[in-house]
Design a protein around this motif. Structure first.
Motif, PDB file in Angstrom:
ATOM      1  N   LYS A 134       0.813  -1.216   0.000  1.00  0.00           N
ATOM      2  CA  LYS A 134       0.000   0.000   0.000  1.00  0.00           C
ATOM      3  C   LYS A 134       0.847   1.266   0.000  1.00  0.00           C
ATOM      4  N   GLY A 135       2.146   1.128   0.168  1.00  0.00           N
ATOM      5  CA  GLY A 135       3.005   2.303   0.223  1.00  0.00           C
ATOM      6  C   GLY A 135       2.675   3.180   1.416  1.00  0.00           C
ATOM      7  N   THR A 136       2.336   2.562   2.539  1.00  0.00           N
ATOM      8  CA  THR A 136       1.877   3.305   3.709  1.00  0.00           C
ATOM      9  C   THR A 136       2.683   2.908   4.941  1.00  0.00           C
ATOM     10  N   VAL A 137       2.993   3.912   5.752  1.00  0.00           N
ATOM     11  CA  VAL A 137       3.660   3.711   7.034  1.00  0.00           C
ATOM     12  C   VAL A 137       2.674   4.106   8.138  1.00  0.00           C
ATOM     13  N   TYR A 138       2.664   3.348   9.207  1.00  0.00           N
ATOM     14  CA  TYR A 138       1.737   3.584  10.304  1.00  0.00           C
ATOM     15  C   TYR A 138       2.499   3.895  11.590  1.00  0.00           C
ATOM     16  N   LEU A 139       1.840   4.623  12.468  1.00  0.00           N
ATOM     17  CA  LEU A 139       2.337   4.828  13.815  1.00  0.00           C
ATOM     18  C   LEU A 139       1.176   4.538  14.759  1.00  0.00           C
ATOM     19  N   GLN A 140       1.229   3.386  15.405  1.00  0.00           N
ATOM     20  CA  GLN A 140       0.232   3.021  16.401  1.00  0.00           C
ATOM     21  C   GLN A 140       0.673   3.605  17.737  1.00  0.00           C
ATOM     22  N   MET A 141      -0.165   4.457  18.291  1.00  0.00           N
ATOM     23  CA  MET A 141       0.169   5.132  19.548  1.00  0.00           C
ATOM     24  C   MET A 141      -0.790   4.674  20.636  1.00  0.00           C
ATOM     25  N   SER A 142      -0.255   4.156  21.706  1.00  0.00           N
ATOM     26  CA  SER A 142      -1.061   3.681  22.822  1.00  0.00           C
ATOM     27  C   SER A 142      -0.590   4.346  24.112  1.00  0.00           C
ATOM     28  N   SER A 143      -1.414   4.227  25.139  1.00  0.00           N
ATOM     29  CA  SER A 143      -1.086   4.823  26.441  1.00  0.00           C
ATOM     30  C   SER A 143      -0.656   6.280  26.266  1.00  0.00           C
ATOM     31  N   LEU A 144      -1.435   7.006  25.502  1.00  0.00           N
ATOM     32  CA  LEU A 144      -1.072   8.385  25.184  1.00  0.00           C
ATOM     33  C   LEU A 144      -1.076   9.260  26.429  1.00  0.00           C
ATOM     34  N   LYS A 145      -0.151  10.226  26.425  1.00  0.00           N
ATOM     35  CA  LYS A 145       0.006  11.157  27.539  1.00  0.00           C
ATOM     36  C   LYS A 145      -0.193  12.577  27.029  1.00  0.00           C
ATOM     37  N   PRO A 146      -0.563  13.502  27.898  1.00  0.00           N
ATOM     38  CA  PRO A 146      -0.713  14.905  27.455  1.00  0.00           C
ATOM     39  C   PRO A 146       0.551  15.448  26.786  1.00  0.00           C
ATOM     40  N   GLU A 147       1.712  14.985  27.219  1.00  0.00           N
ATOM     41  CA  GLU A 147       2.960  15.463  26.619  1.00  0.00           C
ATOM     42  C   GLU A 147       3.190  14.922  25.207  1.00  0.00           C
ATOM     43  N   ASP A 148       2.332  14.021  24.751  1.00  0.00           N
ATOM     44  CA  ASP A 148       2.402  13.558  23.357  1.00  0.00           C
ATOM     45  C   ASP A 148       1.694  14.520  22.408  1.00  0.00           C
ATOM     46  N   THR A 149       1.016  15.518  22.960  1.00  0.00           N
ATOM     47  CA  THR A 149       0.301  16.490  22.140  1.00  0.00           C
ATOM     48  C   THR A 149       1.274  17.241  21.244  1.00  0.00           C
ATOM     49  N   ALA A 150       1.013  17.201  19.939  1.00  0.00           N
ATOM     50  CA  ALA A 150       1.900  17.840  18.967  1.00  0.00           C
ATOM     51  C   ALA A 150       1.310  17.647  17.573  1.00  0.00           C
TER      52      ALA A 150
END
Length: 123
Positions: free
Chosen positions: A75-91
């Motif tokens: 598919k020519g696609t890269v993924y980023l699975q993000m878990s246990s997100l924290k407020p400091e991940d805001t960006a």
């Protein structure tokens, strides 16, 4: 080569999101791809990278164990699975690609950039 990032949104702390980065060039399997992020007032920082052969992956210490980078070559696609997100991940999260297959963490070494997708994590 154009990169299109998507999948951002607003979640509560502890939640999950999956970002996608679609490439206009399907044969991106031999190129290193990464995710960077930039919060207001901060410099753009490295988050995760995936290279060729394995594939090889590398993570910033701040996301190790919580984020997973992967790619779907067909598919020519890269993924980023993000878990246990924290407020400091805001960006704003950006995907980036290199002509080279080797992973680096410096934004200056990347040749292609997506437009960014906003991730907001509330406490």
């Amino acid at each position: 080569v154009q990169l299109q990032a998507s999948g951002g949104g607003s979640v509560q702390a502890g939640g999950s999101l999956r970002l996608s980065c679609a490439s206009s060039r399907r044969t991106f399997s031999n190129n290193a791809m990464s995710w960077f992020r930039q919060a207001p007032g901060n410099e753009r920082e490295f988050v995760a990278a995936i290279g060729w052969g394995g594939p090889t992956t590398y993570y910033a210490d701040s996301v190790k164990g919580r984020f997973t980078i992967s790619r779907d070559i067909a598919k020519g696609t890269v993924y980023l699975q993000m878990s246990s997100l924290k407020p400091e991940d805001t960006a704003i999260y950006y995907c980036a690609g290199r002509r080279s297959a080797s992973i680096t963490t410096s934004a200056r070494t990347y040749d292609y950039w997506g437009q960014g997708t906003q991730v907001t994590v509330s406490s």
